[in-house]
Design a protein around this motif. Structure first.
Motif, PDB file in Angstrom:
ATOM      1  N   ARG A 179       4.259  -1.932  -6.389  1.00 42.35           N
ATOM      2  CA  ARG A 179       4.259  -3.450  -6.025  1.00 42.35           C
ATOM      3  C   ARG A 179       2.985  -4.309  -6.125  1.00 42.35           C
ATOM      4  NH1 ARG A 179       5.929   0.533  -1.508  1.00 42.35           N
ATOM      5  NH2 ARG A 179       3.065   0.882  -1.323  1.00 42.35           N
ATOM      6  N   GLU A 191       6.466   7.853  -4.301  1.00 41.94           N
ATOM      7  CA  GLU A 191       4.951   6.956  -3.505  1.00 41.94           C
ATOM      8  C   GLU A 191       4.071   6.437  -4.000  1.00 41.94           C
ATOM      9  OE1 GLU A 191       5.428   5.098  -0.543  1.00 41.94           O
ATOM     10  OE2 GLU A 191       7.276   6.269  -1.113  1.00 41.94           O
ATOM     11  N   GLU A 192       3.389   6.855  -4.964  1.00 39.34           N
ATOM     12  CA  GLU A 192       1.810   6.283  -5.467  1.00 39.34           C
ATOM     13  C   GLU A 192       2.446   5.596  -6.998  1.00 39.34           C
ATOM     14  OE1 GLU A 192      -1.269   9.355  -6.522  1.00 39.34           O
ATOM     15  OE2 GLU A 192      -0.508  10.409  -4.930  1.00 39.34           O
ATOM     16  N   ALA A 246       3.494   2.371  -5.211  1.00 38.76           N
ATOM     17  CA  ALA A 246       2.218   1.171  -4.571  1.00 38.76           C
ATOM     18  C   ALA A 246       2.329   0.252  -5.829  1.00 38.76           C
ATOM     19  CB  ALA A 246       1.264   2.057  -3.967  1.00 38.76           C
TER      20      ALA A 246
END
Ligand code: SF4
Ligand code: SF4
Length: 408
Positions: free
Chosen positions: A235, A228-229, A232
């Motif tokens: 993105r 997830e990190e 992020a």
């Protein structure tokens, strides 16, 4: 089904042939089937099916010991996507057992802007004292000092200067725009390589621009299972670099591999290793540099990005430089991001044969295009008492161009 299974599906084509074993540095170091790709694939399949748990010490020990070097991929006749499977497995392990405090601390210090700025400034100040070079050795703290010493610019200070660039003789065209990816370790400890990248690109007709708002590529997070990190960060970078078509130039093989693996195909298609970009139409030859350089391909350039020839083309643009290729050059050095910190014993065991090969070949320099490899090989050479600096290939091209008078 495949989407739910994520990267595990990439392991399905394994037929247990074992062709990958001799390409696996950890298998060669321990001789244990579970420390090789075929054994690890079985562990990952068990993890996915639920026949093994994320708390099973066999699973954690042998998957933690994987370098993630992907040396097993190019030799696999079935096209197993080992790296994708490993990332899925590590995500599952991280979700079940968390991430170690050492890994968390290293990620915070190395990859986040605020703490990173302070820590890199302190590291540069320590590097400037010369003590890390004097104290380098094989113990854990002394090896870390050797890694820091290896980040020191080899060409000396005060060598800035602007390239005459696209306006250099014989190249009257306006420069092509490129965008520089700075990264975190590269920016903190290897800004001299960024400078060399910008100058050598300018000589070859590219104007490398700065991109505000860019962040760490997320490779270290992805390798730790923090998907997830990593997403992020991806993105944020995709937003920062925008949707133009200018190439995104990277001089760290690990960052380049990660950026090319972002979900956005349009973004990934723009990412170029600096040697790739320089080799597109050149690079222009520079002035002679005498000496022997051993080229050591970073795993994330050779195996993950499948870039083999461009670094040789960069070095071939330097007259009189003799490039030697060593027998085990394609084997991982054992650096592997934070692996060298969290698995020091096996990391040094993987490094040892490379150092012995270099001792026998006795080159003047080692060239490799990844910060972790420069630090790992540089620290190993220093600990072994060998005065062989490790540098990025563009540093050598930069020195050659300076001697040729390309810089004002
Ligand atoms: S990963 Fe590829 S080379 Fe290795 S055992 Fe499986 S099929 Fe064979
Ligand atoms: S990624 Fe590297 S260390 Fe891991 S199994 Fe493949 S070859 Fe071995």
């Amino acid at each position: 089904m495949t989407a739910e299974r994520g990267g595990f599906a990439a392991l399905d084509s394994c037929v247990h042939c074992g062709f990958c074993l001799q390409a696996c540095p950890t298998f060669l170091a321990t001789g244990d089937e579970a420390d090789g790709p075929r054994g690890r694939i079985e562990l990952m399949r068990g993890l996915e099916r639920g026949t093994l748990t994320a708390h099973d010490p066999t699973v954690t020990t042998h998957l933690d010991r994987c370098l993630g070097c992907r040396g097993c991929e190019p030799v696999c006749p079935s096209g197993v996507g080992y790296g994708q499977g490993l990332e899925a497995a590590r995500e599952r392990l991280a979700a079940a057992r968390g991430v170690s405090p050492l890994t968390r601390a290293a990620l915070a210090v190395l990859t986040t802007a605020g703490p990173g700025r302070m820590v890199y400034a302190l590291a540069r100040a320590l590097r400037a004292t010369g003590l890390p070079a004097l104290l380098a050795g094989w113990s854990r703290p002394r090896f870390a000092l050797g890694m820091l010493a290896a980040t020191k610019p080899q060409g000396g200070k005060g060598r800035q200067g602007a390239a005459t660039g696209g306006g250099a003789p014989g190249r009257p065209l306006p420069p092509t725009a490129a965008l520089l990816f700075r990264g975190c370790v590269m920016d903190g400890l290897f800004s001299h390589v960024h400078d060399a990248t910008v100058r050598t690109l300018a000589v070859n007709g590219y104007a490398a621009a700065e991109v505000p708002g860019q962040v760490c590529c997320g490779a270290l997070h992805a390798h730790a299972g923090l998907t997830e990190e990593a997403h992020a960060l991806a993105r944020a970078n995709i937003a920062a670099f925008g949707d133009g078509d200018a190439p995104i130039v990277v001089n760290s093989a690990g960052c380049g591999a990660q950026l090319k693996a972002y979900g956005s195909r349009a973004f990934a298609a723009r990412v170029r290793d600096v040697t790739e970009l320089l080799a597109t139409a050149g690079p222009r030859p520079g002035a002679a540099l005498k000496g022997r350089v051993a080229y050591d391909p970073p795993c994330h350039l050779l195996h993950a990005q499948r870039i083999a020839d461009p670094p040789f083309r960069v070095l071939a643009a330097i007259p009189d430089l003799e490039v030697v290729t060593l027998a085990d050059a394609a084997q991982c050095c054992g650096g592997a991001g934070m692996y060298t910190l969290v698995e020091p014993r096996l990391s040094r065991a993987v490094l040892a044969p490379k150092i012995e090969t270099l001792r026998a070949a006795a080159p003047d320099l080692v060239a490799t295009g990844n910060p972790g490899c420069v630090m790992q090989i540089g620290a190993g050479l220093r600990a072994a008492g060998l005065a062989i600096p490790a540098v990025h290939p563009v540093e050598l091209l930069d020195a050659s161009y300076r001697r040729a008078g390309f810089y004002a």
